[in-house]
Design a protein around this motif. Structure first.
Motif, PDB file in Angstrom:
ATOM      1  N   LYS A  18      21.206   1.769   4.094  1.00 54.97           N
ATOM      2  CA  LYS A  18      22.026   0.679   3.585  1.00 54.97           C
ATOM      3  C   LYS A  18      23.124   0.192   4.519  1.00 54.97           C
ATOM      4  N   GLU A  19      23.897   1.097   5.053  1.00 54.96           N
ATOM      5  CA  GLU A  19      25.177   0.735   5.658  1.00 54.96           C
ATOM      6  C   GLU A  19      25.087  -0.420   6.674  1.00 54.96           C
ATOM      7  N   ASP A  20      24.316  -0.219   7.729  1.00 46.50           N
ATOM      8  CA  ASP A  20      24.281  -1.230   8.794  1.00 46.50           C
ATOM      9  C   ASP A  20      23.684  -2.549   8.314  1.00 46.50           C
ATOM     10  N   ASN A  21      22.564  -2.451   7.575  1.00 48.85           N
ATOM     11  CA  ASN A  21      21.912  -3.657   7.077  1.00 48.85           C
ATOM     12  C   ASN A  21      22.848  -4.517   6.235  1.00 48.85           C
ATOM     13  N   ILE A  22      23.531  -3.863   5.319  1.00 50.04           N
ATOM     14  CA  ILE A  22      24.335  -4.615   4.360  1.00 50.04           C
ATOM     15  C   ILE A  22      25.489  -5.318   5.060  1.00 50.04           C
ATOM     16  N   LYS A  23      26.137  -4.590   5.957  1.00 49.94           N
ATOM     17  CA  LYS A  23      27.222  -5.198   6.729  1.00 49.94           C
ATOM     18  C   LYS A  23      26.725  -6.467   7.411  1.00 49.94           C
ATOM     19  N   TYR A  24      25.605  -6.319   8.090  1.00 44.83           N
ATOM     20  CA  TYR A  24      25.040  -7.422   8.861  1.00 44.83           C
ATOM     21  C   TYR A  24      24.665  -8.589   7.949  1.00 44.83           C
ATOM     22  N   ILE A  25      23.959  -8.287   6.879  1.00 42.25           N
ATOM     23  CA  ILE A  25      23.449  -9.346   6.002  1.00 42.25           C
ATOM     24  C   ILE A  25      24.587 -10.063   5.270  1.00 42.25           C
ATOM     25  N   GLN A  26      25.519  -9.306   4.708  1.00 39.13           N
ATOM     26  CA  GLN A  26      26.619  -9.957   3.979  1.00 39.13           C
ATOM     27  C   GLN A  26      27.432 -10.842   4.918  1.00 39.13           C
ATOM     28  N   ASN A  27      27.514 -10.384   6.140  1.00 40.66           N
ATOM     29  CA  ASN A  27      28.242 -11.136   7.150  1.00 40.66           C
ATOM     30  C   ASN A  27      27.598 -12.491   7.466  1.00 40.66           C
ATOM     31  N   ILE A  28      26.297 -12.459   7.740  1.00 43.52           N
ATOM     32  CA  ILE A  28      25.661 -13.728   8.117  1.00 43.52           C
ATOM     33  C   ILE A  28      25.445 -14.640   6.909  1.00 43.52           C
ATOM     34  N   LEU A  29      25.362 -14.051   5.706  1.00 46.24           N
ATOM     35  CA  LEU A  29      25.137 -14.882   4.513  1.00 46.24           C
ATOM     36  C   LEU A  29      26.403 -15.661   4.124  1.00 46.24           C
ATOM     37  N   GLY A  30      27.566 -15.083   4.376  1.00 46.82           N
ATOM     38  CA  GLY A  30      28.817 -15.720   3.941  1.00 46.82           C
ATOM     39  C   GLY A  30      28.733 -15.980   2.447  1.00 46.82           C
ATOM     40  N   ASP A  31      29.048 -17.222   2.017  1.00 48.43           N
ATOM     41  CA  ASP A  31      28.944 -17.489   0.578  1.00 48.43           C
ATOM     42  C   ASP A  31      27.714 -18.329   0.223  1.00 48.43           C
ATOM     43  N   LYS A  32      26.716 -18.297   1.101  1.00 52.59           N
ATOM     44  CA  LYS A  32      25.463 -19.023   0.809  1.00 52.59           C
ATOM     45  C   LYS A  32      24.710 -18.367  -0.353  1.00 52.59           C
ATOM     46  N   ALA A  33      24.794 -17.051  -0.429  1.00 48.94           N
ATOM     47  CA  ALA A  33      24.136 -16.305  -1.512  1.00 48.94           C
ATOM     48  C   ALA A  33      24.773 -14.919  -1.522  1.00 48.94           C
ATOM     49  N   GLU A  34      24.504 -14.167  -2.582  1.00 46.07           N
ATOM     50  CA  GLU A  34      25.143 -12.847  -2.693  1.00 46.07           C
ATOM     51  C   GLU A  34      24.126 -11.733  -2.488  1.00 46.07           C
ATOM     52  N   PHE A  35      24.359 -10.914  -1.475  1.00 46.37           N
ATOM     53  CA  PHE A  35      23.461  -9.785  -1.234  1.00 46.37           C
ATOM     54  C   PHE A  35      24.055  -8.518  -1.817  1.00 46.37           C
ATOM     55  N   ILE A  36      23.238  -7.775  -2.579  1.00 44.66           N
ATOM     56  CA  ILE A  36      23.670  -6.481  -3.112  1.00 44.66           C
ATOM     57  C   ILE A  36      22.561  -5.464  -2.836  1.00 44.66           C
ATOM     58  N   GLY A  37      22.924  -4.355  -2.237  1.00 42.29           N
ATOM     59  CA  GLY A  37      21.921  -3.341  -1.876  1.00 42.29           C
ATOM     60  C   GLY A  37      21.418  -2.591  -3.094  1.00 42.29           C
ATOM     61  N   GLY A  38      20.121  -2.371  -3.160  1.00 43.13           N
ATOM     62  CA  GLY A  38      19.524  -1.616  -4.262  1.00 43.13           C
ATOM     63  C   GLY A  38      18.478  -0.653  -3.720  1.00 43.13           C
ATOM     64  N   HIS A  39      18.427   0.536  -4.282  1.00 42.14           N
ATOM     65  CA  HIS A  39      17.445   1.518  -3.823  1.00 42.14           C
ATOM     66  C   HIS A  39      16.764   2.182  -5.011  1.00 42.14           C
ATOM     67  N   THR A  43      29.025   3.585  -2.435  1.00 38.94           N
ATOM     68  CA  THR A  43      29.175   2.723  -1.259  1.00 38.94           C
ATOM     69  C   THR A  43      27.932   2.875  -0.380  1.00 38.94           C
ATOM     70  N   PRO A  44      27.630   1.857   0.424  1.00 35.79           N
ATOM     71  CA  PRO A  44      26.490   1.976   1.341  1.00 35.79           C
ATOM     72  C   PRO A  44      26.609   3.200   2.256  1.00 35.79           C
ATOM     73  N   GLU A  45      27.804   3.528   2.709  1.00 38.31           N
ATOM     74  CA  GLU A  45      28.004   4.681   3.601  1.00 38.31           C
ATOM     75  C   GLU A  45      27.604   5.970   2.897  1.00 38.31           C
ATOM     76  N   LYS A  46      28.133   6.137   1.674  1.00 36.78           N
ATOM     77  CA  LYS A  46      27.863   7.356   0.907  1.00 36.78           C
ATOM     78  C   LYS A  46      26.365   7.433   0.584  1.00 36.78           C
ATOM     79  N   HIS A  47      25.772   6.281   0.259  1.00 36.89           N
ATOM     80  CA  HIS A  47      24.335   6.251  -0.004  1.00 36.89           C
ATOM     81  C   HIS A  47      23.552   6.857   1.151  1.00 36.89           C
ATOM     82  N   ASP A  48      23.846   6.382   2.349  1.00 38.28           N
ATOM     83  CA  ASP A  48      23.079   6.840   3.512  1.00 38.28           C
ATOM     84  C   ASP A  48      23.265   8.328   3.765  1.00 38.28           C
TER      85      ASP A  48
END
Lengths: 286, 286
Positions: free
Chosen positions: A105-126, A181-186
């Motif tokens: 989760k950690e790296d992906n989510i940081k990257y994705i939320q960053n590039i998405l801005g407020d275009k859409a909402e990304f939430i990690g799920g496992h 948190t994504p960090e704790k998840h990983d």
């Protein structure tokens, strides 16, 4: 519409074991459209014939379903996930919820939320569900029944989105929804999922098949159940969660060395203490 | 009498999980008497009430059923097994077949065959069956269904005895009967049974229960299924098979270190090769 059902336009990206299982499960619980995106035309055709998606699209035509989708579940490998989001930044419906199914989760989510801005909402799920086989043909809505689901929201996620995701996946059978948190998840998943997979393949690779075939009991069978994992997917997961995984392997080996040394010294009391500790932890967890 | 049934006077020593399961299974397939010997009077009473033994005896009265028994199955811990045989040397019926159920063979069998001389014939047997729980109350005849059975004859065993034992245990559900020397048995079982148990307890002991409870999927559950083993029995097994077990642990750790190092170096090709080898071995064996 029954209580607990949804009416949402949903796109599932990647109709493999997990994505295909989601399609089958949500087809029964969601009254809105369900569209599929996949690189394999046969899979899309088959999924449409089975009536678990309304229509299938190639990656190149992703914008057609994405523009109309309230929720997008992306269930593809780590490397292609990032590309997919980057290439479709302007294709998501405003306010859409995008989620994934990956074991890191950690790296992906940081990257994705960053590039998405407020275009859409990304939430990690496992979804803590799976099978020892992969691919759409093995997909089944039953794999989610009573399974655990992990949500990894960040400060960028709205409370309504977190609540919605929990309810959405509960509708298809998940029992416990837990947030970290994504960090704790990983960190935790390295221990509860990736380490057991590494143990399984390491044990399997030690075997001389001809010699042991008729000497196998339940313990060997169980420990190696997941030994035939998808090497592309898991290779990427291991590398991307390397810091946590290596710590887990080292800690595990230290523990194993502890009981190894008790056995070498024929120290029955410490062996028994070690075994009793394991037994009591087992009672507590499972 | 149906085809495959037997008419034998049988004594089972130790009505725990395995001994109790034998009693339940043979009660249906054997027309002769079945007697039980146990240190626990309640277990004997219960077994008699359930009509899976004809009568129960304490260790002190072992001679009563032993003198009339064609076959004796001894299903007790390694340390007490040797004592039991030594204390009953003159109580076995002439020509009786004595067998055990233990997961270690070499030293016991040498010792027992030696002190028995031609008073009775001892042949080592290892039912590859069990459960993650122990004791008579968990006994079930179903645990033998389709399981593997290992016979460990030596030069002191007659061909008829070996053949008889195979047929006898097949009647209660065992599928594959395989013969190996006691030495080879101990070597292989260290790998296919004792090592997975050591892995299970080592993994379990690493866990912080509170933290991981909701992060568990099938792989962790499977790898730790046998983590709550009987510490008295397994402690003895580990020590008595120490040479083989330590070799297995060391080899396994070497294998794990191999994939650990590929992950550390982010060497995706070697990781994938390692995973693919495991997958193909898995296909071959299970």
């Amino acid at each position: 519409m029954e209580d607990g059902d949804f009416n949402i336009n949903l796109t599932i990206v990647g109709l493999g074991l997990i994505g295909g299982s989601y399609a089958k499960a949500f087809k029964e619980k969601n009254k809105g459209h369900i569209w599929g995106i996949d690189i394999d035309k046969n899979t899309l055709k088959k999924a449409a014939e089975m009536d678990i998606i309304d229509d299938g699209y190639s990656i190149e035509n992703a914008q057609i379903p994405l523009k109309k989708s309230d929720v997008v579940i992306i269930s593809i490998y780590p490397e292609v996930l990032l590309n997919f989001v980057r290439n479709n930044l302007n294709n998501f419906k405003k306010g859409a919820i995008i989620t994934d199914t990956l074991g890191i989760k950690e790296d992906n989510i940081k990257y994705i939320q960053n590039i998405l801005g407020d275009k859409a909402e990304f939430i990690g799920g496992h979804p803590m569900a799976g099978k020892e086989v992969s691919g759409f043909l093995n997909a089944s809505k039953d794999i989610f029944e009573d399974a655990n689901y992990i949500l990894t929201p960040t400060a960028k996620n709205k409370k309504e989105t977190i609540d919605f995701m929990g309810e959405f996946v509960k509708s298809i059978g998940f029992k416990s929804i837990v947030e970290v948190t994504p960090e704790k998840h990983d960190e935790i998943i390295a221990f509860t999922s990736q380490l057991p997979h590494i143990i399984a393949v390491s044990l399997m690779n030690l075997s001389n098949c001809e010699d042991i075939k008729y000497f196998i009991g339940g313990s060997f069978r169980d420990t190696t159940r997941v030994a035939a994992i998808n090497s592309d997917l898991w290779g990427q997961l291991f590398i991307r969660n390397k810091k946590n995984i290596i710590k887990c392997i080292d800690d595990f080996q230290k523990n194993m060395t502890e009981i190894r040394n008790y056995i070498e010294k024929e120290d029955i009391n410490d062996i028994k203490k070690f075994l009793k500790e394991a037994a009591s932890k087992k009672e507590e967890i499972i």
